[in-house]
Design a protein around this motif. Structure first.
Motif, PDB file in Angstrom:
ATOM      1  N   LEU A 119       0.809  -1.217   0.000  1.00 49.97           N
ATOM      2  CA  LEU A 119       0.000   0.000   0.000  1.00 49.97           C
ATOM      3  C   LEU A 119       0.843   1.269   0.000  1.00 49.97           C
ATOM      4  O   LEU A 119       0.354   2.338   0.383  1.00 49.97           O
ATOM      5  CB  LEU A 119      -0.921   0.007   1.238  1.00 49.97           C
ATOM      6  CG  LEU A 119      -1.989  -1.080   1.290  1.00 49.97           C
ATOM      7  CD1 LEU A 119      -2.637  -1.118   2.672  1.00 49.97           C
ATOM      8  CD2 LEU A 119      -3.048  -0.855   0.222  1.00 49.97           C
ATOM      9  N   THR A 120       2.076   1.187  -0.463  1.00 50.18           N
ATOM     10  CA  THR A 120       2.944   2.366  -0.434  1.00 50.18           C
ATOM     11  C   THR A 120       2.367   3.509  -1.267  1.00 50.18           C
ATOM     12  O   THR A 120       2.653   4.681  -0.994  1.00 50.18           O
ATOM     13  CB  THR A 120       4.351   2.013  -0.948  1.00 50.18           C
ATOM     14  OG1 THR A 120       4.245   1.354  -2.233  1.00 50.18           O
ATOM     15  CG2 THR A 120       5.057   1.093   0.030  1.00 50.18           C
ATOM     16  N   GLY A 121       1.543   3.177  -2.271  1.00 48.65           N
ATOM     17  CA  GLY A 121       0.917   4.223  -3.070  1.00 48.65           C
ATOM     18  C   GLY A 121      -0.100   5.029  -2.295  1.00 48.65           C
ATOM     19  O   GLY A 121      -0.567   6.076  -2.773  1.00 48.65           O
ATOM     20  N   MET A 122      -0.465   4.554  -1.096  1.00 48.04           N
ATOM     21  CA  MET A 122      -1.440   5.266  -0.276  1.00 48.04           C
ATOM     22  C   MET A 122      -0.806   5.924   0.947  1.00 48.04           C
ATOM     23  O   MET A 122      -1.507   6.306   1.885  1.00 48.04           O
ATOM     24  CB  MET A 122      -2.537   4.299   0.173  1.00 48.04           C
ATOM     25  CG  MET A 122      -3.384   3.778  -0.963  1.00 48.04           C
ATOM     26  SD  MET A 122      -4.896   3.043  -0.339  1.00 48.04           S
ATOM     27  CE  MET A 122      -5.711   4.469   0.374  1.00 48.04           C
ATOM     28  N   THR A 123       0.496   6.073   0.922  1.00 48.84           N
ATOM     29  CA  THR A 123       1.177   6.686   2.059  1.00 48.84           C
ATOM     30  C   THR A 123       0.577   8.055   2.377  1.00 48.84           C
ATOM     31  O   THR A 123       0.420   8.899   1.495  1.00 48.84           O
ATOM     32  CB  THR A 123       2.680   6.840   1.758  1.00 48.84           C
ATOM     33  OG1 THR A 123       3.252   5.544   1.580  1.00 48.84           O
ATOM     34  CG2 THR A 123       3.398   7.561   2.888  1.00 48.84           C
ATOM     35  N   GLY A 124       0.222   8.252   3.632  1.00 48.88           N
ATOM     36  CA  GLY A 124      -0.293   9.540   4.073  1.00 48.88           C
ATOM     37  C   GLY A 124      -1.709   9.860   3.661  1.00 48.88           C
ATOM     38  O   GLY A 124      -2.100  11.034   3.686  1.00 48.88           O
ATOM     39  N   THR A 125      -2.517   8.854   3.313  1.00 48.43           N
ATOM     40  CA  THR A 125      -3.879   9.133   2.845  1.00 48.43           C
ATOM     41  C   THR A 125      -4.972   8.533   3.713  1.00 48.43           C
ATOM     42  O   THR A 125      -6.141   8.871   3.541  1.00 48.43           O
ATOM     43  CB  THR A 125      -4.075   8.608   1.409  1.00 48.43           C
ATOM     44  OG1 THR A 125      -3.948   7.182   1.395  1.00 48.43           O
ATOM     45  CG2 THR A 125      -3.061   9.210   0.451  1.00 48.43           C
ATOM     46  N   VAL A 126      -4.643   7.624   4.623  1.00 55.11           N
ATOM     47  CA  VAL A 126      -5.670   6.971   5.447  1.00 55.11           C
ATOM     48  C   VAL A 126      -6.105   7.920   6.560  1.00 55.11           C
ATOM     49  O   VAL A 126      -5.274   8.550   7.225  1.00 55.11           O
ATOM     50  CB  VAL A 126      -5.141   5.649   6.028  1.00 55.11           C
ATOM     51  CG1 VAL A 126      -6.118   5.061   7.040  1.00 55.11           C
ATOM     52  CG2 VAL A 126      -4.890   4.651   4.898  1.00 55.11           C
ATOM     53  N   ASP A 127      -7.424   8.015   6.772  1.00 55.23           N
ATOM     54  CA  ASP A 127      -7.981   8.965   7.735  1.00 55.23           C
ATOM     55  C   ASP A 127      -8.238   8.352   9.111  1.00 55.23           C
ATOM     56  O   ASP A 127      -8.278   9.071  10.114  1.00 55.23           O
ATOM     57  CB  ASP A 127      -9.297   9.530   7.191  1.00 55.23           C
ATOM     58  CG  ASP A 127      -9.091  10.236   5.858  1.00 55.23           C
ATOM     59  OD1 ASP A 127      -8.646  11.389   5.873  1.00 55.23           O
ATOM     60  OD2 ASP A 127      -9.372   9.618   4.804  1.00 55.23           O
TER      61      ASP A 127
END
Length: 273
Positions: A119-127
């Motif tokens: 999931l490195t493409g989602m780094t810093g996006t999870v709420d």
């Protein structure tokens, strides 16, 4: 976003009644460490907004994922237990058939460490990271939680929340209360402990707490009785690195979120997985 409050009236519907409302498949009841749907829904409603992304790094039968979808959020679930992967997948499918939400769900088979790499493409996006405290064969629950949070922390955006639901249990004369160890695990991972809430498992009638029937409150797998509430520890991801350990205990703060951009990213990762 309204204040959560310290006591959550999350037991107005019985445990089995909550599963019927999902709808969840019958095997869900055997996941004794699941986050109760009512607890998951309240945390999601108050700590996220429509279109946000919710992560459960030990999703079990998938109650957090289902409640996130029902609330109009994107969801990511991780489990390395093939039995629960199948149950969670079935619950997600049943939810999609029943709801018209235009959100995405991604279910990964593996450990949090492995999944975080995917999931490195989602780094810093999870709420919101929302999870129960699950036992593992090799590690104490708090140690497993500490490792899970450390692996997943890069996925959370600055200012995001992590909520850990603790299932206090009674097994004969034994009483298990993991709250102190879980609080330290979160702080060791670099999170700020901002609140400790009580999620009631029994029905609140005026000033009286009515526990659910024992047959619905007893774990089908272990036979032990749960307590009449769940502890919920709420952490916050700091906006910047902490200057020292002394700054790790802060009062509750209001969350601010950047515009959501996760739906497309989830679809891209799902196609690549």
């Amino acid at each position: 976003m309204t204040a959560l409050g310290s006591v959550w009236a999350t037991g107005q519907t019985s445990p089995r009644g909550q599963l019927r409302q999902g709808p969840y498949i019958s095997a869900t009841v055997h996941d004794a460490d699941r986050v109760p749907p009512a607890v998951a829904r309240l945390a999601i409603d108050h700590l996220t907004a429509a279109g946000d992304t919710v992560l459960d790094p030990g999703c079990g039968a998938g109650t957090v994922i289902v409640e996130a979808l029902r609330a109009g959020r994107n969801a990511i679930g991780i489990t390395d237990d093939r039995r629960w992967w199948s149950v969670a997948r079935a619950n997600i499918t049943a939810t999609r058939r029943r709801t018209d939400a235009h959100t995405d769900a991604l279910l990964l088979d593996g450990t949090p460490r492995r999944a975080a790499g995917q999931l490195t493409g989602m780094t810093g996006t999870v709420d919101l990271l929302l999870a129960g405290l699950r036992p593992t064969p090799a590690l104490a629950p708090a140690d497993a939680l500490r490792r899970t949070l450390a692996h997943c922390l890069p996925l959370l955006r600055p200012g995001a929340h992590a909520a850990v639901v603790l299932r206090t249990t009674h097994d004969g004369p034994n009483f298990t209360d993991p709250i102190d160890d879980a609080a330290r695990a979160g702080q060791d991972a670099g999170l700020l402990l901002v609140d400790h809430c009580i999620a009631l498992a029994g029905q609140l009638r005026g000033d009286r707490l009515i526990p659910p029937p024992a047959r619905q409150f007893r774990s089908p797998s272990t036979g032990s009785l749960g307590a009449e509430f769940h502890d919920v520890l709420i952490f916050r991801v700091p906006d910047r690195p902490l200057a020292s350990a002394a700054t790790r205990r802060l009062p509750r703060v209001r969350s601010t979120k950047p515009p959501s951009r996760t739906a497309t990213t989830l679809r891209e990762i799902a196609c690549a997985a």
